[in-house]
Design an enzyme around this catalytic site. Sequence first.
Site, PDB file in Angstrom:
ATOM      1  N   GLU A 186       0.684  -1.146  -0.065  1.00 43.70           N
ATOM      2  CA  GLU A 186      -0.124  -0.110   0.117  1.00 43.70           C
ATOM      3  C   GLU A 186       1.072   1.233   0.070  1.00 43.70           C
ATOM      4  O   GLU A 186       1.233   1.800  -1.047  1.00 43.70           O
ATOM      5  CB  GLU A 186      -1.029   0.064   1.136  1.00 43.70           C
ATOM      6  CG  GLU A 186      -1.884  -1.114   1.036  1.00 43.70           C
ATOM      7  CD  GLU A 186      -3.258  -0.871   1.763  1.00 43.70           C
ATOM      8  OE1 GLU A 186      -3.707   0.311   1.603  1.00 43.70           O
ATOM      9  OE2 GLU A 186      -3.758  -1.727   2.388  1.00 43.70           O
ATOM     10  N   GLU A 200      -1.946  -0.854  13.338  1.00 45.74           N
ATOM     11  CA  GLU A 200      -3.265  -0.533  12.791  1.00 45.74           C
ATOM     12  C   GLU A 200      -4.272  -1.147  13.228  1.00 45.74           C
ATOM     13  O   GLU A 200      -5.411  -0.593  13.421  1.00 45.74           O
ATOM     14  CB  GLU A 200      -2.978  -1.156  11.318  1.00 45.74           C
ATOM     15  CG  GLU A 200      -4.326  -0.911  10.461  1.00 45.74           C
ATOM     16  CD  GLU A 200      -4.018  -1.594   9.022  1.00 45.74           C
ATOM     17  OE1 GLU A 200      -3.181  -2.754   8.836  1.00 45.74           O
ATOM     18  OE2 GLU A 200      -4.876  -1.110   7.972  1.00 45.74           O
TER      19      GLU A 200
HETATM   20  C1  BGC Z   1      -5.266   1.353   4.799  1.00 41.90           C
HETATM   21  C2  BGC Z   1      -5.772   2.406   5.861  1.00 41.90           C
HETATM   22  C3  BGC Z   1      -6.997   3.244   5.132  1.00 41.90           C
HETATM   23  C4  BGC Z   1      -8.118   2.126   4.553  1.00 41.90           C
HETATM   24  C5  BGC Z   1      -9.406   2.429   4.313  1.00 41.90           C
HETATM   25  C6  BGC Z   1      -6.375   0.300   4.400  1.00 41.90           C
HETATM   26  O1  BGC Z   1      -6.019  -0.501   3.683  1.00 41.90           O
HETATM   27  O2  BGC Z   1      -4.090   0.803   5.267  1.00 41.90           O
HETATM   28  O3  BGC Z   1      -4.985   2.815   6.742  1.00 41.90           O
HETATM   29  O4  BGC Z   1      -7.445   4.269   5.414  1.00 41.90           O
HETATM   30  O5  BGC Z   1      -7.498   0.959   4.071  1.00 41.90           O
HETATM   31  O6  BGC Z   1     -10.005   1.513   3.927  1.00 41.90           O
END
Ligand code: BGC
Length: 866
Positions: free
Chosen positions: A449, A732
């Site tokens: 990402e 996270e």
């Molecule tokens: C990210 C997040 C993001 C989210 C939104 C994720 O895969 O890592 O931090 O805001 O998707 O859906």
Amino acid sequence: MLGVEHLTVENREAGCVTDEHHPRISFAVTSDLAETSLQEARVRIADWETTTTNQVALAYAGAGLQAFTQYPVDVEIRDNYGRTASTHTTFETGRLDTPWQAQWISDGSYRFTEKKVSPRPMVFYRVVRPTAGKTIARARLYATAMGLYDFTINGERVSEYYFAPGFTSYKTNLQYQTYDVTDYLRQSNEARLEATVTGGWAVGSFVFTRKNRVSAQRQALLAELRIDYSDGSTDIIGTDSSWQVTIDSPVRSADLYDGEVYDARVQLDAASWRAASIEKLRIHPQIRADYSARVCEHEVFEPQFVKRSDNGELIYDFGQNFAGIVRFSVRDAREGQVITVKHAEILNPDGSLNTTFLRTAKAQIVYTCAAGEQSYAPCFTYMGFRYISVSGIDVDAFDVQGIALYSEMEEIGSFACSNNALNQLHSNIMWGSKSNLVDIPTDCPQRDERMGWTGDIAVFAPTACFNFDMSRFLDKWLRDVKAEQTRGGGIPNTVPVQGYGFPATMPQMAIDWWGDACVLVPWVLYQSRGDKEILRSMYVTMKKYVKACLFWASLWGRGDKRYIWNTPSVLHFGDWVAPDVPQMSQWQARSPWTATASLNNTARTLARVAEVLGNDEDAAQYHALANRVAQAYINVFTDGQGKLINEFQTAYVLPLYLGMFPENQRLAAVSNFARLVESNDYKIGTGFPGTPYILFALADNGRPDVAYSMLLNDACPSWLYEVKQGATTIWERWDGLDENGECPIGDDGTDIMISYNHYASGAVGAFLYSRVAGLEATSAAYKTFRVQPIVGGGLTWVKASTRTPYGVVSSSWTLDSNGTFVLTVDVPVSTRAEVVLPDGSVHEVSNGTHTFTSTFTANSNMEVRA
Ligand code: BGC
């Protein structure tokens, strides 16, 4: 003594090269005398001179600046005691609007058609000979690329920065960099200019679908060397077909997610070179002098231990999770010996590297040795890691360091207190920031990402602004936010878009909290740095966005329901990663609450922006909208007496924090909320939209006791649970590791979305500064601020400071066992502080260091804030 310091041009103290026609100047004043005030400052740039008392973002308003010119900046100040002081800096203009004589070049014979990978790196070169017999006055290299480039002259890197030209919305904005290469050219009468250009964001594979060729078919380079001679003449050597190109580089491949493959046996001299071809780009961005906070090397980590895992690999632990690269050196290598370095955030229970959560990102270096001694560090990739595994070499022949890479932002904040777990939390927040402020605000640094997720920075910006001078970093990113807004007003979920950015089904859609970044981030930046220009330049974007939010909200109802934002929840993120419900769909199902509160928040914030810009009519209109939305939230979601019909933490946090409850329901609401938190044993139950504000919602409404119980809780899920588990960054997912150190998260619909380095829930940092230490701006740039610590949680001392444009503001307090509270505050010249003590007394102070004593009793903090 009177002093003037920290003079900046476009928020840089030195080395600013700009294409701004009205560069902004700021400076701070220091004094050892109380009640100092700035009587006047004379600011001089070339022929332009102005007299002012404005120290923040003063825009140059003289005659048109000339391109390629060095300008002196002089500031002389006089205070009310008649004392004077002065300081000086310089800045340089870039190309301004000078057309490029150089042409975009590439290797036209390279057909790059594979999907989901990055292209072969290209190397370009040309030998340049300065005109014989002339004296070089100065030489500058201006360069940019489609892809990432790195220039050398006669084998030496021309800069210590990484990832040029930076990540922007390439179809609109592209930066070029300026390198002072005078010394290189003076040193020899022949200079070999060589640039390696890899795929990077523009051409390489990026986003989790691994899209490539988003901005260009293949890499391209644009560069111009300007040599000014002392006789007034100039040589301009631009990229054109006289340059040579090869794809036979020792950098065999480079990819932001996958890492680098490097073959030290490859000799460029022996490569098959051909003439570069002129490349026609399919996009036509505006190319401006770099306005970013560039990525460079910061902390260097030595391994804390090395072990051999069961599968024979060496495992190194750097003791800190971070974003960056390794630099290694190898002794006695065999020609053709292959060393593989893999990176990961955690280990498996058997001590091997756990790369599961990187998803498709290979995050590895494959290095083929030449014979003998050599060293290497990748240039075109970075990883998020604490551990590496190394194979193909013995431990005795291998030295390695970890190097943190992140944007060059001045670290302006500090926080420490008597509770070590909280200090570790602060450190984790700092590392969450450093690891995700890598040219753009990313979500995470390790998996496939590393994208500019808007929602993450929307909630984290206040904390980031306490800790770093975010001016250049956010200013750059907001230009792309503005550029990427859709015709319908929606803001993509990730900026720059680069392959993925919108809710897949409806590009025009406005998405609560994520899109809100276009309103919230400029507002926070303005509050911390005081530059109105950021509000002016984002104003139209903000208005279009709020209009779009209202449009989507009002599609699904009448009366009060017109303001209840009920878009199908699959299109929203809702209470993203809330730990009290296990499935992604359940987070999303909370979007009517989060979205409605978001509309209240963006409308209210926009009203405040309008006030600052003097648009009173707009201000009144947005305040009225915010009030109607608040009313609707209360009418639809509560029993009208402070109790939510469907109770969950975020649904209380948002209206309490945002002041949406009518005054006569507020206390009932907070006591219902506190009951909910207590019945959950003070564990957190909020997702992205609730987490930053939960402690404020409690503490500011008379329940600091509950706020502290939650802050200091170390049962899962909580901030200190992560600390207890040995985290060195912010996770996270609150339950990223169980008590045994294993990841308990199964198939929850997120495609193993488990990162151990996400800053979003570190947004609690703003509470540490503004409530635990009590530092809060009450007007932009802390021109006025409040110091009102909330004492509690058994803390016996707290110290925090942040450097504002006016200077350092700080709060440091102690509490002894008799309840004696002593507070010391630092107040910069040109600012005033309102100090509120636990006994309720209020004191107004101007510049200097001030100490106050008060008594603290159990009831001291319980009042409700306005
Ligand atoms: C990210 C997040 C993001 C989210 C939104 C994720 O895969 O890592 O931090 O805001 O998707 O859906």
